[in-house]
Design a protein around this motif. Structure first.
Motif, PDB file in Angstrom:
ATOM      1  N   TRP A  43       5.807   3.914   9.529  1.00  0.00           N
ATOM      2  CA  TRP A  43       5.049   2.754  10.001  1.00  0.00           C
ATOM      3  C   TRP A  43       5.751   1.460   9.606  1.00  0.00           C
ATOM      4  O   TRP A  43       6.032   0.598  10.453  1.00  0.00           O
ATOM      5  N   TYR A  44       6.074   1.325   8.327  1.00  0.00           N
ATOM      6  CA  TYR A  44       6.697   0.090   7.851  1.00  0.00           C
ATOM      7  C   TYR A  44       8.106  -0.079   8.417  1.00  0.00           C
ATOM      8  O   TYR A  44       8.547  -1.208   8.665  1.00  0.00           O
ATOM      9  N   ILE A  51       2.481   9.475   2.789  1.00  0.00           N
ATOM     10  CA  ILE A  51       3.620   8.639   2.383  1.00  0.00           C
ATOM     11  C   ILE A  51       4.633   8.554   3.521  1.00  0.00           C
ATOM     12  O   ILE A  51       5.162   7.478   3.832  1.00  0.00           O
ATOM     13  N   SER A  52       4.902   9.703   4.167  1.00  0.00           N
ATOM     14  CA  SER A  52       5.827   9.706   5.310  1.00  0.00           C
ATOM     15  C   SER A  52       5.298   8.834   6.445  1.00  0.00           C
ATOM     16  O   SER A  52       6.070   8.143   7.128  1.00  0.00           O
ATOM     17  N   VAL A  72       1.002  -1.189  15.819  1.00  0.00           N
ATOM     18  CA  VAL A  72       2.116  -0.261  15.624  1.00  0.00           C
ATOM     19  C   VAL A  72       1.594   1.094  15.162  1.00  0.00           C
ATOM     20  O   VAL A  72       2.067   2.149  15.609  1.00  0.00           O
ATOM     21  N   LEU A  73       0.614   1.085  14.268  1.00  0.00           N
ATOM     22  CA  LEU A  73       0.024   2.350  13.812  1.00  0.00           C
ATOM     23  C   LEU A  73      -0.642   3.074  14.983  1.00  0.00           C
ATOM     24  O   LEU A  73      -0.537   4.304  15.108  1.00  0.00           O
ATOM     25  N   LYS A  74      -1.313   2.325  15.841  1.00  0.00           N
ATOM     26  CA  LYS A  74      -1.944   2.923  17.030  1.00  0.00           C
ATOM     27  C   LYS A  74      -0.885   3.542  17.943  1.00  0.00           C
ATOM     28  O   LYS A  74      -1.097   4.614  18.531  1.00  0.00           O
ATOM     29  N   SER A  75       0.266   2.894  18.063  1.00  0.00           N
ATOM     30  CA  SER A  75       1.329   3.445  18.906  1.00  0.00           C
ATOM     31  C   SER A  75       1.859   4.756  18.325  1.00  0.00           C
ATOM     32  O   SER A  75       2.211   5.671  19.084  1.00  0.00           O
ATOM     33  N   LEU A  76       1.926   4.859  17.007  1.00  0.00           N
ATOM     34  CA  LEU A  76       2.346   6.112  16.371  1.00  0.00           C
ATOM     35  C   LEU A  76       1.322   7.215  16.635  1.00  0.00           C
ATOM     36  O   LEU A  76       1.692   8.375  16.866  1.00  0.00           O
ATOM     37  N   LEU A 132       0.825  -1.211   0.000  1.00  0.00           N
ATOM     38  CA  LEU A 132       0.000   0.000   0.000  1.00  0.00           C
ATOM     39  C   LEU A 132       0.862   1.265   0.000  1.00  0.00           C
ATOM     40  O   LEU A 132       0.462   2.294  -0.557  1.00  0.00           O
ATOM     41  N   LEU A 133       2.037   1.196   0.597  1.00  0.00           N
ATOM     42  CA  LEU A 133       2.980   2.308   0.513  1.00  0.00           C
ATOM     43  C   LEU A 133       3.375   2.557  -0.935  1.00  0.00           C
ATOM     44  O   LEU A 133       3.441   3.711  -1.391  1.00  0.00           O
TER      45      LEU A 133
END
Length: 343
Positions: free
Chosen positions: A226-227, A220-221, A241-245, A159-160
């Protein structure tokens, strides 16, 4: 003297011919057809770009993306439908959703899923990469198993790549039933970067099974950061991980504008929508394996058809209180410790 004049005349004629030739070449090279031919000879379109262009045609460079594997396109056990069958049926039965099939791109992570997609004459892309040589994504990946986590990260990387190509998209798991056109319920303001579903209205428990994202430098950033965290997040799925960000304020650092989708419209098994008149999507979240999801999503579509039939007589529908069939199979899936996924 005559010889000199003759030589001058020849030089003058040569100069005129040269200028005429240059002008002719300039106009010839500016011809649209020639420019098109030159462009086509130097520009190559790979399979992903071709699939994206077909799915985004007439939709402002926006596509709907779903990822499928063998387990999602083949029947398992005593199931009468596949996950993909139910997803496509929801697009058929939903309100103002049939045309969205024209903008759906199925990403197949194995050959069986790709062949099924091609048979259905959908927009298909076969996801392959060198780093996938020792990974088999064809069978069912039970929630939070190591293979499940690997597959979610592979999806994030793909998806990136889509965002980097300038395409915005709605990502949807195929265990999300589209009962109404979500584009009519999403915020169309270009300043909103990300609109993402949640498991519950109490707190931002985001769910990456359904979200809309615009392609820009900020998103994109976000995906790059994330990745990049995948190797330092042992035991965590990409959603965590996205939730942690989000919790760490990284979204604010990027200046991302985010909408959290209300479960009244974008619901799931974690929290049912109480309003059949507003519900847009139903996600089989809070569920451990495919057979349970197929059984309970079949009931969701049956409930939806019952509601639509009753709505033919609006007076009668107002007197009825519609309730979702209990998601008993999914609730019980967490106690199904002896479940062996089909490979």
């Amino acid at each position: 003297m005559a010889l000199s004049n003759n030589s001058s005349a020849k030089v003058g004629a040569a100069v005129v011919l040269l200028i005429t030739g240059v002008l002719y070449l300039c106009f010839w090279l500016r011809d649209p057809l020639i420019i098109s031919l030159q462009h086509s000879s130097t520009t190559t379109i790979d399979d992903l770009e071709a699939a994206l262009q077909r799915a985004a045609s007439g939709n402002n460079k926006t596509v709907v993306i779903a990822v499928v594997n063998k387990a999602y396109v083949e029947k398992s056990g005593s199931s009468t439908s596949t996950m993909l069958d139910l997803f496509l049926e929801s697009l058929w039965e939903g309100e103002d959703t049939r045309h969205l099939l024209d903008h759906l791109m199925l990403v197949a992570v194995d050959q069986t899923a790709y062949d099924r997609c091609r048979f259905l004459r959908l927009h298909c892309y076969r996801l392959e990469s060198a780093d996938q040589q020792h990974l088999d994504f064809s069978g069912e990946k039970v929630y939070m198993s190591p293979d499940f986590i690997q597959m979610m990260w592979r999806r994030t990387l793909f998806l990136l790549h889509v965002l980097r190509r300038g395409y915005s998209f709605v990502f949807t798991d195929t265990d999300v039933m589209w009962l109404r056109n979500p584009f009519s319920r999403l915020n169309n303001n270009d300043t909103v970067d990300l609109q993402i579903s949640v498991d519950s209205r109490a707190g931002h428990f985001i769910n990456t099974g359904f979200y809309h994202i615009r392609s820009n430098n900020k998103t994109i950033s976000l995906f790059e950061k994330w990745y990049s965290m995948r190797d330092n997040s042992t035991g965590m799925k990409e959603q965590d991980v996205l939730k942690s960000l989000l919790d760490a304020g990284f979204f604010d650092t990027l200046g991302l504008s985010v909408n959290f989708l209300d479960t009244v419209q974008f619901s799931g098994f974690c929290q049912d929508s109480p309003d059949f008149g507003a519900v847009t999507t139903v996600h089989a979240n809070c569920c451990r394996h495919i057979p349970a999801k197929v059984a309970d999503l079949t009931a969701v579509l049956r409930d939806w058809k019952r509601y639509k039939t009753a709505m033919v007589s609006r007076h009668k529908a107002k007197q009825l209180r519609f309730r979702w069939t209990p998601h008993a199979n999914c609730w019980g899936s967490w106690n199904d410790t002896h479940y062996n996924p089909q490979q």
